[in-house]
Design an enzyme around this catalytic site. Structure first.
Site, PDB file in Angstrom:
ATOM      1  N   GLN A 136      42.901  37.911  52.541  1.00  0.00           N
ATOM      2  CA  GLN A 136      42.541  39.090  52.833  1.00  0.00           C
ATOM      3  C   GLN A 136      43.653  39.742  53.621  1.00  0.00           C
ATOM      4  O   GLN A 136      43.834  40.994  53.701  1.00  0.00           O
ATOM      5  CB  GLN A 136      40.878  39.151  53.436  1.00  0.00           C
ATOM      6  CG  GLN A 136      39.967  38.470  52.744  1.00  0.00           C
ATOM      7  CD  GLN A 136      39.808  39.107  51.434  1.00  0.00           C
ATOM      8  OE1 GLN A 136      39.822  40.305  51.234  1.00  0.00           O
ATOM      9  NE2 GLN A 136      39.601  38.490  50.412  1.00  0.00           N
ATOM     10  N   ARG A 154      34.418  41.526  47.064  1.00  0.00           N
ATOM     11  CA  ARG A 154      35.055  41.242  48.424  1.00  0.00           C
ATOM     12  C   ARG A 154      34.199  42.027  49.293  1.00  0.00           C
ATOM     13  O   ARG A 154      33.769  41.426  50.349  1.00  0.00           O
ATOM     14  CB  ARG A 154      36.366  41.535  48.369  1.00  0.00           C
ATOM     15  CG  ARG A 154      37.390  40.155  47.745  1.00  0.00           C
ATOM     16  CD  ARG A 154      38.851  40.599  47.622  1.00  0.00           C
ATOM     17  NE  ARG A 154      39.394  39.610  47.154  1.00  0.00           N
ATOM     18  CZ  ARG A 154      40.770  39.358  47.121  1.00  0.00           C
ATOM     19  NH1 ARG A 154      41.536  40.437  47.505  1.00  0.00           N
ATOM     20  NH2 ARG A 154      41.185  38.235  46.564  1.00  0.00           N
ATOM     21  N   TYR A 193      35.396  31.979  49.974  1.00  0.00           N
ATOM     22  CA  TYR A 193      35.280  32.482  48.558  1.00  0.00           C
ATOM     23  C   TYR A 193      35.840  34.121  48.245  1.00  0.00           C
ATOM     24  O   TYR A 193      35.775  34.707  49.315  1.00  0.00           O
ATOM     25  CB  TYR A 193      34.255  32.052  47.679  1.00  0.00           C
ATOM     26  CG  TYR A 193      32.649  32.540  48.172  1.00  0.00           C
ATOM     27  CD1 TYR A 193      32.447  33.793  48.974  1.00  0.00           C
ATOM     28  CD2 TYR A 193      31.611  31.865  47.508  1.00  0.00           C
ATOM     29  CE1 TYR A 193      31.228  34.086  49.296  1.00  0.00           C
ATOM     30  CE2 TYR A 193      30.239  32.421  47.993  1.00  0.00           C
ATOM     31  CZ  TYR A 193      30.305  33.349  48.731  1.00  0.00           C
ATOM     32  OH  TYR A 193      28.794  33.784  49.096  1.00  0.00           O
ATOM     33  N   GLU A 194      35.949  34.210  47.084  1.00  0.00           N
ATOM     34  CA  GLU A 194      36.528  35.819  46.753  1.00  0.00           C
ATOM     35  C   GLU A 194      37.965  36.026  47.514  1.00  0.00           C
ATOM     36  O   GLU A 194      38.229  37.115  48.152  1.00  0.00           O
ATOM     37  CB  GLU A 194      35.394  36.841  47.114  1.00  0.00           C
ATOM     38  CG  GLU A 194      34.248  36.794  46.015  1.00  0.00           C
ATOM     39  CD  GLU A 194      34.552  36.846  44.760  1.00  0.00           C
ATOM     40  OE1 GLU A 194      35.597  37.284  44.300  1.00  0.00           O
ATOM     41  OE2 GLU A 194      33.767  36.529  44.030  1.00  0.00           O
ATOM     42  N   GLY A 195      38.615  34.899  47.832  1.00  0.00           N
ATOM     43  CA  GLY A 195      39.540  35.047  48.596  1.00  0.00           C
ATOM     44  C   GLY A 195      39.674  34.753  49.912  1.00  0.00           C
ATOM     45  O   GLY A 195      38.866  35.633  50.701  1.00  0.00           O
TER      46      GLY A 195
END
Lengths: 600, 600
Positions: free
Chosen positions: B445, B297, B438-440
């Site tokens: 977040q 992240r 992506y990655e949350g």
């Protein structure tokens, strides 16, 4: 990925906010009865939803392509355009005299929105044709009108606007294309034009290019530009098609979006000169082109609204379908459709609120345009003309900038799937990206808003609209005062703050445009956005007042309108103060120009 | 479309804002002397600028392609990755014990920024490999570490993260991939994973998949997920490659951007089961994966900064080259380069200010991470760990959302040319669009920032950072008080307002998260953006104070920094109040959930 036209919202705005009854009572618009208008909107919704919308994805996957000087459009486009013409859709607002339906812009505008929401690339052909029709109506000789208008209005031929050259984009003073007078009164045109939308295609029998060029000895700069009609095929006196003219499509662009719409490089006069016919008088071309451009700018604003609605519809469908994660409030132990998650709901409501606000403003502006042309007395016409002209750069700039945010949110609602092209959300995001650029970038609109629309009349038009906003704030006070109405209270407070911010910004622009041009023009986009927020918020406020009064008549529709307006008030209008700060903050530092170029 | 790494700004931030001296004095980082760090940054700038950046356009034009279960990457990528590994760039922050260079994250982060600015698609392979390395370092057995880490760190093999399944994206509770224990201690893995970045490719000899799966009888939901290593080729005891494992790349996605980076659908176990090795303990997979994810992240946040800088550089080059229109202040009768137009200058300065602010915050956070791991006393480590973890969702969410605006402005600066793919501006705009997903996603977040990072510790971490901001405001008071310093005065006022807004928002979140979860989580993205503006603004303020004091040492650099910080203060920080209003405005309407789903 289907499209369902928002006919209910359109009819609500037309009737309740834009004053259809008043427009239908204007001389020349007697045919626009409520029944007729409802029928036209319904038919447009059906046609664009069923015939045009299904071609949108195909247009992206199989874009227009160029082969040996000819452009082939996406399979299905030519047949759809034939149906479009036969249905009378090209002529909807154009004069009955030349085969049009002569309906108000207030009726034509929602049809334009639907066409663009269905298929932005397809719609461009008709929009450019509208522009050519407008220019000929404005300045064409009777002969030119008779020769070209009926076929353009019937959708048998299409039109283009040829302004840009490699060295002359926003700055038409740099134009080099030349037109040499011939003994028979025609001209021979020589030059290269780029970024010509539908500059070549296979959807109609002829293409009527409207071309800016200089005649020999013309003054330098924008005062020496004339406008010419240069048809792809010459037209015989009996109306039949004659020889191929000397205009060639030498290539088309590989673009980020609106791929089905061919963006052509056109070469005029490589084989002896393209035959052209002067429109109006020499050296007045830019003036005529502005007629087209103002119509086109308004149209591009509508495109922003259209693509936003399309992206919204797709995001809603996905959010109702996609099941993921349990709700944060613990109301379910199972994963739920993502529309139940607060942030997804926030994104969808923002998309919806921005779109509805901009739609309402565009239709109110369309009614102003109708009044500007058809109101019986000159004073009323002048008032509405000035109001409409103030709104055009706001609608173009705001609705298109907004469409970047809305289509981006549309991707975001889809999560990872939004980044996969097959999903279709990304196409809207790509397609929308041209809107704040063509027909004058947002900065060009903003400079127009500052210079021609605010400073030139000493703020008259701006203040007249602010006075209208004040009337709505008065109505909100009454509505909020009635007690527990949270939406009216919120809107009363927030629209009030935002309107004051815009009022101060108008004063700032008037006071400083001459003194600190770099500061004011450096903040002009913020000024445009501030006007956009306040004026679309104003329309949401007007809708809110109506909805509050009529709620019991249609609970589902009006409750949604009230909730959407409340969101606009609480979540969007507060941005006005940040924009005001950006505008006034630009003062005193020479409009961001104090940092030397070499340091970038 | 070349890329020149911003080494001067990077070194300024590392030294003056992130405290390189302090980091270099930590146990284990003694080798990170100023000279070494400068040399590493310089070499990275050279390598990424000369070797990696030139492949960026090719990656877009000739993306990775899939043929019979194998992915072929863009020509040139494999050779570049070989050079990347040989140069030691994969191992820059990893332990010397396994062949890495063991440098601080404060040094690794700018290298990551440069790699991503050079070529986002290429960089992803190394970033995912970093993630796999982190996971193995965190929880891998000595045997797994010895078998896999040296080759991963040398850049000979690469890593992947296998989380997502068709029904399980953000919600890993829905995961179905299963792992069955075998007699020899290994597992057989069965299932389908989607969106696997570099899930197959031809750039390395082996691919080490880190895979989340459930063992038989594991608890439902996220508490029953374990982590496995599943190499593409099995590894013999002597380290040589053995049989092909039962994991197949069945397709790759057709994406909006980062096209050179293959996004794979991986099928595990279709032919008897893919052999996997448990990492750490059963059912603790999510915990280990979070280690990777937190690193990833942060890395994606850096990608946002990187693509923003690349877009900025390209826009500046175009704006200096493109001549169009006379200046609005009448200073020239000829058309000028568009960088002289106030709105173009405004766009470029906004791109620059946002990028520099986010870069500074990312590097300060990297230093916090180094302190969290290497500070001698436990209290200091804990303090910086908490500060770093607070910042990770802010950096990921803010820098990536910002990159959408910055790359969009990059297109806008180019006008019509920005929409033509050959120009290259559109590629950055397309590439950036995955970053807030992506990655949350940004909402993930933001929920992390609200839930785990603000509410869980009762606001301790948030308020500790606000106290740091207050110290900077004190320094600004001194700097502004010294007299005519307009930039310090503006920053003092605007950062002060913005910090108060964030302070109130923290209080609001703490007070209402339990009472009104839908309202607070519906406003969580606004909360994240508010934190992003205030904290990047804070870093610009810190830079401003240093620049004001040191101006005479390097007039060109510091004058630019001061002007950029002043822009940030006047044009960007005022947005804080609008965000605060959006946060508190969400209260009392059930977080936008009061409108029935059926009405969308």
């Amino acid at each position: 990925m289907s499209y369902t036209a928002p006919t209910k919202d359109i009819l609500f705005v037309i009737r309740e906010l834009a004053g259809l009854t008043k427009i239908a009572s204007l001389p020349g618009y007697e045919d626009a009865t409520p029944d007729t208008v409802e029928a036209v909107i319904g038919e447009a919704a059906k046609f664009h939803g069923e015939v045009i919308a299904p071609l949108n994805v195909a247009g992206d996957k199989q874009p227009s392509s160029w082969h040996d000087g000819e452009v082939r459009t996406t399979p299905g486009f030519a047949e759809a355009f034939r149906q479009f013409g036969e249905g009378g859709w090209q002529g909807i607002v154009h004069p009955v005299e030349f085969g049009g339906q002569g309906l108000p812009k207030l009726v034509g505008t929602p049809c334009m929105e639907m066409m663009n929401a269905a298929n932005l690339s397809f719609a461009l052909c008709a929009m450019l044709t509208d522009g050519a029709i407008e220019a000929l109506l404005t300045a064409g000789s009777d002969e030119l009108k008779q020769r070209f208008l009926p076929r353009l209005i019937a959708g048998e031929w299409t039109g283009t606007m040829n302004l840009t050259e490699p060295q002359a984009g926003s700055d038409l003073a740099l134009l080099r294309t030349r037109a040499e007078p011939q003994a028979d009164g025609s001209y021979k045109v020589f030059g290269t034009k780029i970024f010509i939308t539908y500059g070549d295609h296979d959807m109609a029998d002829n293409i009527v290019h409207l071309v800016l060029a200089r005649t020999p000895g013309a003054p330098e700069g924008v005062k020496g530009i004339s406008l010419f009609v240069v048809p792809k095929f010459l037209v015989n006196d009996d109306g039949s098609l004659g020889a191929r003219n000397d205009v060639q499509c030498v290539s088309i662009e590989h673009k980020l979006g609106i791929k089905a719409s061919p963006t052509a490089v056109l070469q005029f006069g490589d084989h002896g000169g393209a035959i052209g016919y002067l429109v109006g008088e020499e050296n007045r071309g830019l003036e005529y082109m502005f007629v087209m451009m103002n119509a086109a700018r308004f149209g591009v604003g509508v495109q922003g609204i259209a693509i936003s609605d399309r992206a919204y519809q797709q995001a809603v469908a996905y959010a109702k379908d996609r099941v993921q994660s349990r709700p944060v409030d613990g109301s379910s132990r199972e994963a739920v459709a993502i529309i139940h998650h607060p942030d997804v709901r926030r994104m969808l409501t923002e998309m919806r609120a921005l779109t509805e606000g901009a739609r309402a403003l565009s239709l109110v502006a369309a009614a102003y345009s109708d009044l500007a042309h058809h109101a019986p007395d000159a004073y009323t016409r002048a008032q509405f003309k000035s109001a409409y002209e103030f709104l055009v750069p706001v609608i173009k700039g705001w609705s298109t900038e907004m469409s970047l945010d809305v289509t981006s949110l549309g991707v975001q609602v889809h999560g990872g799937m939004g980044f996969i092209e097959e999903t279709g959300a990304a196409q809207h995001f790509r397609d929308a990206r041209i809107l704040p650029i063509y027909e004058g970038t947002t900065a060009i609109q903003a400079n127009d808003l500052v210079g021609r629309k605010t400073v030139r009349d000493g703020g008259l038009a701006a203040r007249a609209i602010l006075a209208e906003v004040d009337q709505t704030i008065d109505a909100l006070r009454v509505c909020a005062g009635s007690g527990a109405d949270a939406a009216c209270s919120a809107m009363f407070v927030q629209l009030g703050y935002a309107r004051m911010a815009l009022g101060r910004a108008v004063d700032f622009v008037l006071e400083n445009a001459a003194k600190e041009p770099n500061a004011v023009f450096g903040a002009s986009v913020a000024y445009l956005k501030l006007a956009g927020i306040v004026l679309t918020g104003w329309q949401m406020a007007r809708a809110l007042v109506v909805a509050t009064h009529k709620r019991s008549e249609d609970e589902a529709f009006y409750a949604a309108k009230i909730a959407t307006a409340e969101f606009f008030a609480k979540q969007i209008l507060p941005r006005a103060t940040a924009l005001e700060a950006a505008i006034t903050g630009a003062s005193g530092e020479d409009g961001f120009l104090n940092l030397d170029e070499s340091r970038f």
